[in-house]
Design an enzyme around this catalytic site. Structure first.
Site, PDB file in Angstrom:
ATOM      1  N   GLU A 155     -28.847  14.456  24.264  1.00 10.01           N
ATOM      2  CA  GLU A 155     -27.474  13.996  24.040  1.00 10.01           C
ATOM      3  C   GLU A 155     -26.779  14.780  22.931  1.00 10.01           C
ATOM      4  O   GLU A 155     -26.396  14.235  21.890  1.00 10.01           O
ATOM      5  CB  GLU A 155     -27.456  12.494  23.752  1.00 10.01           C
ATOM      6  N   GLU A 317     -30.744   8.921  32.202  1.00 10.59           N
ATOM      7  CA  GLU A 317     -30.931   7.564  31.691  1.00 10.59           C
ATOM      8  C   GLU A 317     -29.957   6.638  32.432  1.00 10.59           C
ATOM      9  O   GLU A 317     -28.747   6.781  32.295  1.00 10.59           O
ATOM     10  CB  GLU A 317     -30.661   7.485  30.185  1.00 10.59           C
TER      11      GLU A 317
END
Length: 696
Positions: A155, A317
């Protein structure tokens, strides 16, 4: 780059998996975990993205034994593995020994060890150590049969997307030297003559810093965001280049998408395909004051942005449980069926590989309230049962859907310069968000699929002509090149819709010394003679339509208002049609919405922010219809999307309502999840999903 040339994950079967953290659990649990994963038809896991201290407990001391055992055991159970480079969480020995790797706030406060993403991308020492751990891991696992790919870091630009360490200021100067070549050109681009900001030595140049007015130079601030993006991409490329050299048989991706990062350029330069982290409940935390809010359905806009990077992508995710951090649960538990609904939401929008976060909820640390598939007790629960249903469905369905493309004839245009410029400008950013939300929401409720298309330097008119209608709400920064591109699109049959305050800045953020809307004034056939922000004592002007459009919105036409900002328009070409005029305030009677024929197409200009009632009216005026019109009748609570193989359409119907939804089919249709033939009235259960098959 054309849509067909965009980098996509290449799979012939939908894949389902989970994020797994073996270092969090006793080794005695691993085998039972892997056995149960396989019983649920899971085929892939992601590991190691936060495990730097496991691999390098002290500087220069490398140990692979723990993950060797994990990977060997995963391979025994037929699980494939995505390895994460662990650079999102540097070890304590690293930040203690080399404090220059830490990030700083705008005010110069150093962020300390204790969370994640507390480093900067610019530190030569951090880059050196990241390159070394990436190289050692790649060399060690390059031939392991379970490993199929790598996730770079985790991320990028999440948690924080601004960087003010000493190393960042130095790197910014070097970036500016390459971009401008001289201080004279920098001073010109930054308008440094204003308030005597002229620079005479490169050491005087910094990233934005605290100022008396708390108002940075806007041109400097725009360049800062461009630099942060390029710097993050170069940090990712450092690792990607190592992985491609040392582990050439593995693919490379990373998960996003976050602020101040050009995810398209990131993918072009470093990745095989883009990955995304999908958490629909984030949309429910701050739903706003909208009537009939989209809530978790609003997450489809994020997935649409993701699809613009990689038409077929990975969700690294996928939310499976309630979310929260440290001392609070922020999100409600998914109701029965919602986890399955969100899974198909991702798949509908282009996901071909999906991993749930996470296999089991953490019992320690910041994310003890961020729940996964399994609860702390590790016993069967309804999320496990729901996952079993999903995995069984995908086992029979996946080869049909994998590789098919989302189909839309309408796109919302975006570009990074306007997104970043709109952050600083207090009217531009909120105006743009309102308009994009209004368009997306109304298209959703009208069951009209939509894409997002990012304009880039190499965008060609053929990319635009994949769509019939383009919406470019508030492109303050507009270049002559983009104007020519949009003009050619219109001439060749496309419809382009602009909103207020279009085209008044150049790429440096300077205001053009030309009538608004600048480079697209000729395309639209109008100029802006006056304008006002709608604020304080100034109320939104009422609209008077030249002909009443067909609307579904529960608002009287005479009560529709021009919100946010009002451009007062003047017609410059006799071919321009005034579709609506302002009906109140000192500019009553002036044009508010215009349409001009351009070749085979049209250019529309609306002098305000797009509200939902106005968008609803425009959908009728533009003649936009659902591709399912006349074939299936749907209530507003059902989202639809089409993935197409070219010969077959797979039509997803997702019921976001807590109540059943009734649909009406005009002909017999195969439904793939239940294996039934449907016709006439069909009731979808709360959070239900249907996938209809339609041969072309």
């Amino acid at each position: 780059m054309t849509k067909s040339a965009a980098k996509s994950i290449g799979l012939n079967q939908l894949q389902l998996g989970v994020c797994y953290y073996p270092e969090h659990w006793p080794e005695s649990m691993w085998e039972d975990d892997f056995r149960r994963m396989r019983e649920l038809n899971l085929s892939i896991i992601r590991v190691a993205e936060f495990a730097w201290s496991i691999f390098e407990p002290e500087e220069g001391e490398f140990r692979f034994e723990l993950f060797d055992r994990v990977l060997d055991l995963a391979g025994k159970y037929g699980l494939k593995v995505i390895m994460g480079t662990p650079t999102a969480t540097p070890p304590a020995w690293l930040t203690q020994r080399y404090p220059e790797v830490l990030n700083m706030s705008l005010e110069g406060v150093t962020y300390q060890h204790g969370a994640r993403r507390h480093y900067n991308y610019s530190s030569p020492k951090y880059r050196e150590l990241c390159a070394r751990i990436t190289e050692r891991m790649a060399e060690h696992y390059r031939d392991h049969p379970a490993v199929v790919g790598w996730q770079i870091d985790n991320e990028l630009n999440c948690e924080i997307n601004i960087f003010y360490s000493d190393a960042d200021h130095a790197a910014f100067r070097e970036w500016l030297k390459v971009k401008y070549g001289s201080l004279a050109k920098l001073n010109e681009a930054w308008g440094a003559v204003f308030w005597n900001q002229t620079y005479t030595d490169w050491q005087q140049v910094h990233l934005t810093r605290p100022t008396v007015s708390n108002s940075p130079n806007p041109h400097q601030a725009l360049d800062e965001k461009r630099f942060i993006s390029d710097n993050a991409i170069s940090f990712a490329k450092l690792q990607a280049d190592i992985l491609r050299e040392k582990a050439p048989n593995h693919w490379v991706t990373t998960n996003g998408m976050f602020g101040h990062l050009d995810s398209h350029e990131l993918t072009d330069r470093t990745l095989d395909f883009f990955s995304y982290d999908s958490y629909p409940q984030f949309s429910t935390i701050f739903p706003g004051n909208d009537e009939n809010p989209l809530l978790d359905r609003a997450w489809s806009l994020n997935l649409t942005h993701t699809r613009s990077v990689s038409p077929n992508f990975c969700v690294m995710e996928q939310q499976s449980g309630p979310g929260g951090w440290v001392n609070r649960i922020e999100m409600a538990s998914p109701r029965p069926g919602q986890m399955r609904l969100w899974t198909y939401q991702s798949i509908m929008h282009g996901t071909d590989m999906l991993l749930y976060f996470r296999w089991r909820t953490a019992t320690v640390g910041t994310e003890i309230y961020w729940h996964g598939i399994n609860d702390y007790h590790n016993r069967p629960n309804r999320r496990v049962r729901e996952l079993r249903q999903i995995s069984q469905e995908l086992a029979s369905l996946g080869s049909s859907i994998a590789g098919t493309k989302y189909r839309a004839e309408i796109a919302i245009l975006r570009d990074y310069d306007n997104l970043w410029d709109g952050e600083l400008d207090n009217w531009h950013g909120p105006l743009d968000k309102q308009s994009v939300r209004s368009w997306f929401k109304q298209l959703q409720y009208r069951h009209i699929p939509v894409d997002v298309l990012y304009l880039r330097k190499h965008t060609a008119v053929e990319d635009l002509l994949a769509y019939k209608t383009l919406i470019y709400p508030h492109a303050a920064i507009m270049t002559d090149q983009t104007a020519q591109l949009l003009t050619e699109f219109a001439r060749r049959g496309g419809k382009i819709i602009f909103g207020a305050r279009t085209g008044y800045k150049n790429t440096d953020g300077h205001c053009n010394m030309a009538p608004f809307p600048g480079p697209v004034a000729d395309l639209c056939g109008i100029t802006v003679t006056d304008f006002t922000l709608i604020k304080g004592t100034v109320q939104p002007a009422l609209l008077k339509w030249s002909a009443a459009p067909e609307v579904s919105w529960n608002v009287e036409m005479s009560e529709m208002k021009a919100e946010g900002f009002n451009d007062i328009l003047q017609v410059e070409d006799p071919s321009v049609e005034i579709v609506a005029a302002y009906a109140s305030d000192y500019y009553a009677g002036a044009p508010a919405l215009t349409r001009r024929k351009q070749g085979q197409g049209e250019a529309w200009y609306y002098g305000a922010a797009f509200s939902e009632p106005v968008v609803d009216a425009l959908i009728g005026l533009l003649g936009l219809q659902s591709p399912l019109a006349g074939w299936v009748l749907l209530p507003p609570q059902v989202e639809t999307g089409i993935r197409s193989s070219g010969e077959t359409d797979y039509i997803f119907l997702l019921n976001y309502g807590a109540n059943p939804a009734e649909i009406k089919l005009a002909q017999e249709t195969n439904e793939l999840l239940g294996g039934e033939t449907l016709n006439g009235h069909v009731e979808m259960p709360p959070y239900g999903v249907l996938i209809l098959q339609r041969k072309k």
